[in-house]
Scaffold this motif. Structure first.
Motif, PDB file in Angstrom:
ATOM      1  N   ALA A  18       0.805  -1.215   0.000  1.00  0.00           N
ATOM      2  CA  ALA A  18       0.000   0.000   0.000  1.00  0.00           C
ATOM      3  C   ALA A  18       0.838   1.265   0.000  1.00  0.00           C
ATOM      4  CB  ALA A  18      -0.907  -0.005   1.224  1.00  0.00           C
ATOM      5  N   LYS A  19       2.143   1.148   0.121  1.00  0.00           N
ATOM      6  CA  LYS A  19       2.979   2.313   0.358  1.00  0.00           C
ATOM      7  C   LYS A  19       3.296   3.105  -0.898  1.00  0.00           C
ATOM      8  CE  LYS A  19       7.421   3.598   2.414  1.00  0.00           C
ATOM      9  NZ  LYS A  19       8.628   3.106   3.096  1.00  0.00           N
ATOM     10  N   HIS A  20       3.456   2.444  -2.008  1.00  0.00           N
ATOM     11  CA  HIS A  20       4.004   3.106  -3.205  1.00  0.00           C
ATOM     12  C   HIS A  20       2.975   3.256  -4.322  1.00  0.00           C
ATOM     13  CE1 HIS A  20       7.913   2.834  -1.355  1.00  0.00           C
ATOM     14  NE2 HIS A  20       7.812   1.529  -1.229  1.00  0.00           N
ATOM     15  N   GLU A  21       1.704   3.538  -3.930  1.00  0.00           N
ATOM     16  CA  GLU A  21       0.640   3.638  -4.922  1.00  0.00           C
ATOM     17  C   GLU A  21       0.920   4.715  -5.964  1.00  0.00           C
ATOM     18  OE1 GLU A  21      -1.967   1.587  -5.151  1.00  0.00           O
ATOM     19  OE2 GLU A  21      -1.078   0.475  -3.492  1.00  0.00           O
ATOM     20  N   LYS A  22       1.623   5.771  -5.583  1.00  0.00           N
ATOM     21  CA  LYS A  22       1.920   6.853  -6.527  1.00  0.00           C
ATOM     22  C   LYS A  22       2.604   6.345  -7.785  1.00  0.00           C
ATOM     23  CE  LYS A  22       4.955  10.880  -7.053  1.00  0.00           C
ATOM     24  NZ  LYS A  22       4.008  11.802  -7.704  1.00  0.00           N
ATOM     25  N   TYR A  23       3.371   5.262  -7.651  1.00  0.00           N
ATOM     26  CA  TYR A  23       4.204   4.809  -8.759  1.00  0.00           C
ATOM     27  C   TYR A  23       3.568   3.689  -9.576  1.00  0.00           C
ATOM     28  CZ  TYR A  23       7.516   7.703  -6.311  1.00  0.00           C
ATOM     29  OH  TYR A  23       8.118   8.771  -5.704  1.00  0.00           O
ATOM     30  N   LEU A  24       2.260   3.487  -9.438  1.00  0.00           N
ATOM     31  CA  LEU A  24       1.551   2.549 -10.302  1.00  0.00           C
ATOM     32  C   LEU A  24       1.669   2.994 -11.759  1.00  0.00           C
ATOM     33  CD1 LEU A  24      -1.734   1.851  -8.291  1.00  0.00           C
ATOM     34  CD2 LEU A  24      -0.061   0.135  -9.034  1.00  0.00           C
ATOM     35  N   GLY A  25       2.108   2.110 -12.609  1.00  0.00           N
ATOM     36  CA  GLY A  25       2.230   2.411 -14.034  1.00  0.00           C
ATOM     37  C   GLY A  25       3.544   3.049 -14.436  1.00  0.00           C
ATOM     38  N   TRP A  26       4.379   3.449 -13.468  1.00  0.00           N
ATOM     39  CA  TRP A  26       5.677   4.031 -13.785  1.00  0.00           C
ATOM     40  C   TRP A  26       6.633   2.935 -14.234  1.00  0.00           C
ATOM     41  CZ3 TRP A  26       7.628   9.088 -11.502  1.00  0.00           C
ATOM     42  CH2 TRP A  26       6.571   9.932 -11.163  1.00  0.00           C
TER      43      TRP A  26
ATOM     44  N   GLU B 115       6.944   8.956  -0.165  1.00  0.00           N
ATOM     45  CA  GLU B 115       7.141   9.030  -1.619  1.00  0.00           C
ATOM     46  C   GLU B 115       8.613   8.791  -1.931  1.00  0.00           C
ATOM     47  OE1 GLU B 115       6.525  12.430  -5.022  1.00  0.00           O
ATOM     48  OE2 GLU B 115       4.916  12.198  -3.523  1.00  0.00           O
ATOM     49  N   ARG B 116       8.918   7.581  -2.371  1.00  0.00           N
ATOM     50  CA  ARG B 116      10.304   7.118  -2.451  1.00  0.00           C
ATOM     51  C   ARG B 116      11.201   8.012  -3.287  1.00  0.00           C
ATOM     52  NH1 ARG B 116      14.677   6.733  -2.374  1.00  0.00           N
ATOM     53  NH2 ARG B 116      16.100   4.958  -2.475  1.00  0.00           N
ATOM     54  N   PHE B 117      10.712   8.595  -4.364  1.00  0.00           N
ATOM     55  CA  PHE B 117      11.576   9.363  -5.260  1.00  0.00           C
ATOM     56  C   PHE B 117      11.487  10.876  -5.021  1.00  0.00           C
ATOM     57  CE2 PHE B 117      10.852   5.377  -7.625  1.00  0.00           C
ATOM     58  CZ  PHE B 117      12.165   4.941  -7.662  1.00  0.00           C
ATOM     59  N   TRP B 118      10.967  11.262  -3.867  1.00  0.00           N
ATOM     60  CA  TRP B 118      10.949  12.683  -3.519  1.00  0.00           C
ATOM     61  C   TRP B 118      12.385  13.184  -3.376  1.00  0.00           C
ATOM     62  CZ3 TRP B 118       7.209  16.198  -3.557  1.00  0.00           C
ATOM     63  CH2 TRP B 118       7.483  17.452  -2.986  1.00  0.00           C
ATOM     64  N   ARG B 119      12.715  14.315  -3.999  1.00  0.00           N
ATOM     65  CA  ARG B 119      14.090  14.805  -3.951  1.00  0.00           C
ATOM     66  C   ARG B 119      14.227  16.209  -3.367  1.00  0.00           C
ATOM     67  NH1 ARG B 119      16.796  15.470  -9.686  1.00  0.00           N
ATOM     68  NH2 ARG B 119      17.870  17.317  -8.920  1.00  0.00           N
ATOM     69  N   LYS B 120      13.128  16.928  -3.180  1.00  0.00           N
ATOM     70  CA  LYS B 120      13.203  18.325  -2.762  1.00  0.00           C
ATOM     71  C   LYS B 120      13.087  18.466  -1.243  1.00  0.00           C
ATOM     72  CE  LYS B 120       9.774  19.682  -5.419  1.00  0.00           C
ATOM     73  NZ  LYS B 120       8.824  20.642  -6.038  1.00  0.00           N
TER      74      LYS B 120
END
Length: 381
Positions: A15-23, A181-186
């Motif tokens: 459930a943690k990385h739903e943002k990256y569905l389809g990436w 959000e695993r790929f957050w960089r800012k």
């Protein structure tokens, strides 16, 4: 009960990385300078996230959103740029990463391991360089602390030098990438733009007062390379600035750790011109890379050493190592830590590989400190 615990872990991870569905992510393999320049343009045009910088002869890794996926691949084909799948399902790969991290954490606890391990990623709660998502930089830096205060095998470094070490420069962003959000960089600031509450944060490595907001940046606060509304708008970059200012009169070496790509990069990164200290920057960079290479496992990519803009084939303004060099630090570098070719490892190394990278990097840091000390008197004249 043990089976249920594992099941609950898998459900929580899923459930943690739903943002990256389809990436999806792709290896990019440019073979000419023209293709390198084209990649820089396509990255900007399609808002592609670069996890590992491609250079001629070595593949990089690009993270592609589903809404631009087909257009980006078509553009690569038109430019003749070689590419291949890195991860067809980014979310599934991140879920598996979480399982490996948790498994290593449990193993460490079961054997009475270290509270701050160098063979796993370190949550902020046990840590209390730059991009928040580049987790491998933290155990690399804390391992350097370990070598200076616990396992002291190079006592000459403590006798000759004072070290100022910041394991986590961007704590809010680091924690957000760790938990949400695993790929957050800012950063996570919300006061630099009218849309900041919807699109928070600033790219810290575009926020320094060095040709600020001129090259390799975006005016949109929703983009990863948004530089802020002014130089040093972020408390995180002001902390680094103030440390540099305080110790500048005796600072010989500045290092900022990133991942990944096996590179040691030096100024000037905005346009590829060379500073008056270019020869010293290059020779000390080579010495650090050679020291790492002498200890690296054979399947690691050798380090490339050079001017940041020339190695990467694109400029970026407002970077930390450029600012440090601008104000008077003689030797200033960005490390892009190594990864394995052909695997997910690199941007996100398997926990079992982290300690080796930390040990290798320490060898480069130790050599860099000694060379910087030897050259300091000459370079500061």
């Amino acid at each position: 009960m043990k089976v249920l615990a594992i099941l609950f872990l898998v459900v929580a991870v899923s459930a943690k990385h739903e943002k990256y569905l389809g990436w999806k992510s792709y290896y990019l393999g440019p073979s000419t300078p023209g293709q390198m320049k084209a990649i820089g343009q396509l990255i900007s045009e399609y808002d592609v996230d670069v996890l590992g910088h491609p250079v001629i002869g070595y593949e990089g890794v690009a993270l592609v959103k589903p809404e631009v996926h087909d257009a980006f691949l078509e553009a690569l084909q038109m430019e003749g740029i070689a590419y291949r799948v890195h991860r067809d399902d980014v979310k599934a790969a991140l879920d598996q990463d979480d399982v490996l991290i948790e498994r290593r954490r449990r193993e460490n606890v079961a054997r009475g391991g270290r509270e701050m391990p160098y063979d796993n990623y370190q949550p902020l709660s046990v840590n209390k360089i730059f991009h928040s998502r580049e987790w491998v930089t933290v155990p690399v830096v804390t391992y350097a602390i370990h070598k200076l205060v616990e396992d002291v095998t190079e006592p000459d470094l403590l006798e000759r030098f004072d070290f100022v070490i910041l394991p986590v420069v961007n704590p809010d962003g680091y924690e957000f990438s760790y938990n949400s959000e695993r790929f957050w960089r800012k950063t996570r600031s919300t006061d630099t733009h009218a849309s900041s509450s919807r699109c928070p944060g600033v790219d810290g490595n575009r926020n320094y007062d060095f040709f600020w907001n001129t090259v390799g940046v975006s005016p949109s606060p929703c983009d990863d390379i948004y530089p802020g509304n002014r130089p040093f708008s972020e408390i995180e970059t002001r902390v680094v600035r103030d440390i540099i200012d305080e110790y500048l009169h005796r600072m010989a070496l500045y290092l900022t750790m990133h991942s990944f790509g096996s590179m040691i990069l030096y100024p000037w990164g905005h346009d590829g011109t060379l500073s008056n200290n270019a020869f010293a920057l290059h020779t000390v960079g080579i010495a650090m890379a050679d020291a790492i290479h002498d200890h690296q496992l054979p399947h690691y990519q050798p380090y490339t050493v050079g001017n940041a803009a020339l190695v990467l084939w694109y400029g970026a303004s407002g970077a930390a190592e450029d600012y440090a060099h601008l104000v008077g630090v003689p030797l200033s570098y960005t490390y892009e830590l190594p990864g394995f070719s052909g695997t997910w490892d690199g941007f996100h190394l398997a926990p079992s590989a982290i300690e080796q990278v930390a040990k290798d990097t320490w060898e480069g840091v130790a050599v860099g400190a000694r060379r910087a000390g030897d050259l300091f008197v000459t370079l500061k004249k």
